[in-house]
Design an enzyme around this catalytic site. Structure first.
Site, PDB file in Angstrom:
ATOM      1  N   GLY A 253       3.320   5.986   8.411  1.00  0.00           N
ATOM      2  CA  GLY A 253       4.712   6.255   8.070  1.00  0.00           C
ATOM      3  C   GLY A 253       5.625   5.107   8.449  1.00  0.00           C
ATOM      4  N   ASN A 254       5.194   4.283   9.427  1.00  0.00           N
ATOM      5  CA  ASN A 254       5.931   3.068   9.783  1.00  0.00           C
ATOM      6  C   ASN A 254       5.692   1.950   8.779  1.00  0.00           C
ATOM      7  OD1 ASN A 254       5.685   3.916  13.122  1.00  0.00           O
ATOM      8  ND2 ASN A 254       7.593   3.030  12.337  1.00  0.00           N
ATOM      9  N   SER A 255       4.707   2.098   7.919  1.00  0.00           N
ATOM     10  CA  SER A 255       4.364   1.036   6.971  1.00  0.00           C
ATOM     11  C   SER A 255       5.568   0.564   6.179  1.00  0.00           C
ATOM     12  CB  SER A 255       3.305   1.549   5.982  1.00  0.00           C
ATOM     13  OG  SER A 255       2.076   1.717   6.595  1.00  0.00           O
TER      14      SER A 255
ATOM     15  N   ASP B 126       0.156  -7.589   1.294  1.00  0.00           N
ATOM     16  CA  ASP B 126       0.606  -6.213   1.522  1.00  0.00           C
ATOM     17  C   ASP B 126       2.127  -6.110   1.477  1.00  0.00           C
ATOM     18  OD1 ASP B 126       0.238  -3.509   1.866  1.00  0.00           O
ATOM     19  OD2 ASP B 126       0.227  -3.599   4.043  1.00  0.00           O
TER      20      ASP B 126
ATOM     21  N   GLY C 202     -12.026 -23.264  -4.100  1.00  0.00           N
ATOM     22  CA  GLY C 202     -13.378 -22.860  -4.476  1.00  0.00           C
ATOM     23  C   GLY C 202     -14.422 -23.122  -3.414  1.00  0.00           C
ATOM     24  N   VAL C 203     -14.113 -22.745  -2.165  1.00  0.00           N
ATOM     25  CA  VAL C 203     -15.095 -22.873  -1.098  1.00  0.00           C
ATOM     26  C   VAL C 203     -15.119 -21.597  -0.269  1.00  0.00           C
ATOM     27  CG1 VAL C 203     -14.794 -25.371  -0.911  1.00  0.00           C
ATOM     28  CG2 VAL C 203     -13.473 -23.856   0.582  1.00  0.00           C
TER      29      VAL C 203
ATOM     30  N   HIS D 143       0.815  -1.218   0.000  1.00  0.00           N
ATOM     31  CA  HIS D 143       0.000   0.000   0.000  1.00  0.00           C
ATOM     32  C   HIS D 143       0.847   1.267   0.000  1.00  0.00           C
ATOM     33  CE1 HIS D 143       0.364  -0.251   4.546  1.00  0.00           C
ATOM     34  NE2 HIS D 143       0.522   1.041   4.375  1.00  0.00           N
TER      35      HIS D 143
END
Length: 496
Positions: free
Chosen positions: A239-241, A168, A297-298, A138
Site C-alpha cells: 500500500g506504500n508502493s 517500476d 549485448g553482453v 506495478h
C-alpha cells in the site's frame, strides 16, 4: 511459502544476492538532526509548494516532521486500481495462506469462470499543478480503471500515461488544475544516515507517515540491476508502493517501491527508486509514452578478489564480461568473454550492476568509449550502443471500462458443499468464484462467502438472483464472510 505482496516485496532469501554499489561523491553535508536551523533556511529558499521550514530539529536532537507533513502531505495521493486477472484455477487468487483457499481448490468445479477482477491499493504524489502523478508501475500497469483520492476525499479517474517496468515507475494524469505539488530533491545532497520520511497508505490506512534514516545508497537488487535503490529502515508495507520518500527539507528524494520480507510486512529493509532516475523516466513518458535504453549485448558478473587476482588486477573494481551476444554491439566492437570493463566514457565502473545502469541510461545510437582489461593490459574500444528491447506492453497501457459479468451484480456464485460448510462453521452461504462490475467496485473478492442479501439468507443461487431482481434499481446490502470476519458491503442500484 513466500508470496509477492504490495508494496512490491522481494523475498528475503534473495538478500545474499544484494550488491552494494559505492555511493557517488556528494557535494554537501547530510541532513543531520543537529543542522535544523540550516535546513530551515535552505527549505525556506527552495522553490515550489510550501514556504517556511518543512521540518525542524527540536532541542532534544530528534527531527520533527510535523511541518513537513502539513506542507507536503496534500500533494500525496492514494491510488486504487482494478485489473482483470486470468487464473489457472489453482486457488492462488484466494491467497496462498488463506484457509479458504484449500477449500476452493478442492471444490472449484472445472466449469467455473477463469477470469475475475482484482483490486489493488498504492500511493503516489503530484508533480505538476495540472494533474501529473508519479507512482509505481506495478500499482497501475495493465489496469482497467485507476482512481486517485486526495486528503480532502476528492476522487478523480486517472489516465495511465505510461509505465516503465524496469524502473517500476508509472505516470498518471487526472483532469484537474491548481493542485499542490511536491518539491523534487537533489540526489547529490543525499547521504547515508540522513533522516527521511514516507507518506502513503500501508494496508489501506490512508495518509500514514513513517520515518527512519537512509541505510545505504546504490543498492542493486536481485534481477533488478538497472536501478541504484535507496535503502532505508522506514516502515513500508503493501500500500506504500509509489509513495514519496522525503528528506528533512521536504523534498522528494525517492519513490518507495520494494521491501524485503518473509511475511509480506515490514522487516526493516525498504527500497526506493532515486528521484533522479524516476524523473528521467517521467520525462520520457510525458514526451512519448515510452522509454528507450541503450544496450551493448553482453552478460556481466561481479568480480571477486580471487577473480581479480587471476586476471592480474590489483582490485576487484569493474564488470567481468561472461557472455557476448553474437553480432551485438559489443561483439562488433571486438569485446571478448573474459574482458573486464573498467571505465565507461569518463566514469569509473565499480561493478557489473553499475555498468548495466550506465549503459541503460545512455541513448541508443551513442558511441561510447570502454576501457577494458585484457591479458594483463588496458585497452580502449568504441561501442555503438544498440537499443534495449522494451518490456512487453510496458509503454502502452490502455484504460478501459471493466468487463461486465452476465450476472447484473457481477458475481459468479456457487452453493457451499456440506464439507465446506462444516469446515467453515457455516449453516449456509454462497461461494464467490469470480467477481466483476458492481461487486468488484464494492470490494467483493473471490473467496468471499455471501451469507445474505438485504438480510435475507442466501441459501441458493436462484434465491440470491431473485432478491437481486426484486431490488433492481435500488442499493442492496450483502453480508459477507471473509476469513474469520463478517462485514456488510453495499451494491449500488443496477440501473445506476
Amino acid at each position: 511459502m513466500h508470496s509477492i505482496c504490495r508494496c512490491k516485496v522481494v523475498l528475503l532469501a534473495g538478500l545474499l544476492a544484494l550488491a552494494a554499489c559505492s555511493a557517488s561523491n556528494r557535494d554537501s553535508a547530510p541532513d543531520s538532526p543537529s543542522a535544523g536551523s540550516a535546513q530551515s533556511a535552505v527549505a525556506a529558499a527552495q522553490p515550489g509548494v510550501g514556504t517556511g521550514p518543512p521540518a525542524s530539529a527540536p532541542s532534544a536532537g530528534l527531527p520533527d516532521f510535523v511541518a513537513l507533513v502539513k506542507l507536503e502531505g496534500p500533494a500525496v495521493v492514494n491510488i486504487s486500481s482494478i485489473r482483470t486477472v486470468r487464473d489457472s484455477r489453482d486457488g492462488a487468487e484466494f491467497g496462498a495462506d488463506d484457509a479458504v483457499a484449500e477449500l476452493f481448490r478442492r471444490y472449484l468445479p472445472p466449469s467455473a469462470p477463469r477470469e475475475f477482477l482484482a483490486r489493488s491499493l498504492g500511493s503516489g504524489f503530484i508533480i505538476s499543478a495540472d494533474g501529473y502523478i508519479v507512482t509505481n508501475a506495478h500499482v497501475v500497469a495493465n489496469t482497467d480503471e485507476v482512481t486517485v483520492k486526495f486528503t480532502d476525499r476528492k476522487e478523480y479517474k486517472a489516465r495511465v500515461v505510461g509505465v516503465d517496468v524496469r524502473s517500476d515507475i508509472g505516470l498518471l494524469k487526472i483532469d484537474a488544475q491548481g493542485l499542490p505539488v511536491v518539491r523534487i530533491g537533489d540526489m547529490a545532497r543525499t547521504e547515508v544516515g540522513q533522516w527521511v520520511a514516507a507518506i502513503g497508505a500501508p494496508f489501506g490506512f490512508e495518509n500514514s507517515v513513517t520515518a527512519g534514516i537512509v541505510s545505504a545508497m546504490g543498492r542493486s537488487l536481485p534481477e533488478e540491476n538497472e536501478v541504484p535503490f535507496i535503502q532505508t529502515d522506514v516502515a513500508l508495507n503493501p500500500g506504500n508502493s509509489g509513495g514519496p520518500l522525503f528528506n528533512l527539507r521536504g523534498e522528494v528524494i525517492g519513490v518507495n517501491s520494494q521491501i524485503y520480507s518473509r511475511t509480506g510486512g515490514y522487516m526493516g529493509l525498504s527500497f526506493a527508486v532515486p528521484i533522479d532516475v524516476a524523473m528521467d523516466v517521467v520525462k520520457q513518458l510525458r514526451a512519448s509514452g515510452k522509454i528507450t535504453r541503450g544496450r551493448i549485448g553482453v552478460q556481466v558478473q561481479e568480480l571477486s578478489a580471487q577473480l581479480a587476482a587471476s586476471f592480474g588486477l590489483s582490485d576487484a573494481g569493474g564488470a567481468l564480461v561472461a557472455l557476448i551476444e553474437p553480432d551485438g554491439p559489443a561483439a562488433r566492437a571486438g569485446i571478448l568473454p573474459g574482458d573486464v570493463v573498467r571505465r565507461f566514457d569518463d566514469q569509473a565502473v565499480q561493478s557489473g550492476a553499475e555498468l548495466v545502469r550506465m549503459v541503460s541510461a545512455s541513448k541508443p545510437g551513442t558511441r561510447v568509449r570502454l576501457e577494458i582489461w585484457r591479458a594483463g593490459a588496458s585497452r580502449v574500444v568504441t561501442v555503438l550502443l544498440g537499443e534495449l528491447a522494451p518490456e512487453r506492453a510496458a509503454s502502452q497501457v490502455r484504460v478501459t471500462a471493466p468487463e461486465q459479468a452476465v450476472d447484473p451484480a457481477g458475481l459468479a456464485l456457487q452453493g457451499l458443499a456440506p464439507e465446506q460448510r462444516a469446515q467453515l462453521g457455516l449453516s449456509h452461504g454462497l461461494a464467490v468464484l469470480a467477481v466483476t462490475g458492481q461487486a468488484a467496485r464494492a470490494g467483493v473478492r473471490p473467496g468471499d462467502v455471501v451469507l445474505a442479501i438485504n438480510d435475507v439468507r442466501a441459501l441458493t443461487v436462484a434465491q440470491f438472483e431473485d432478491q437481486l431482481l426484486r431490488h433492481s434499481g435500488r442499493p442492496v446490502a450483502l453480508l459477507i464472510r471473509r476469513g474469520t470476519d463478517t462485514l456488510y458491503m453495499a451494491l449500488r442500484g443496477q440501473d445506476d
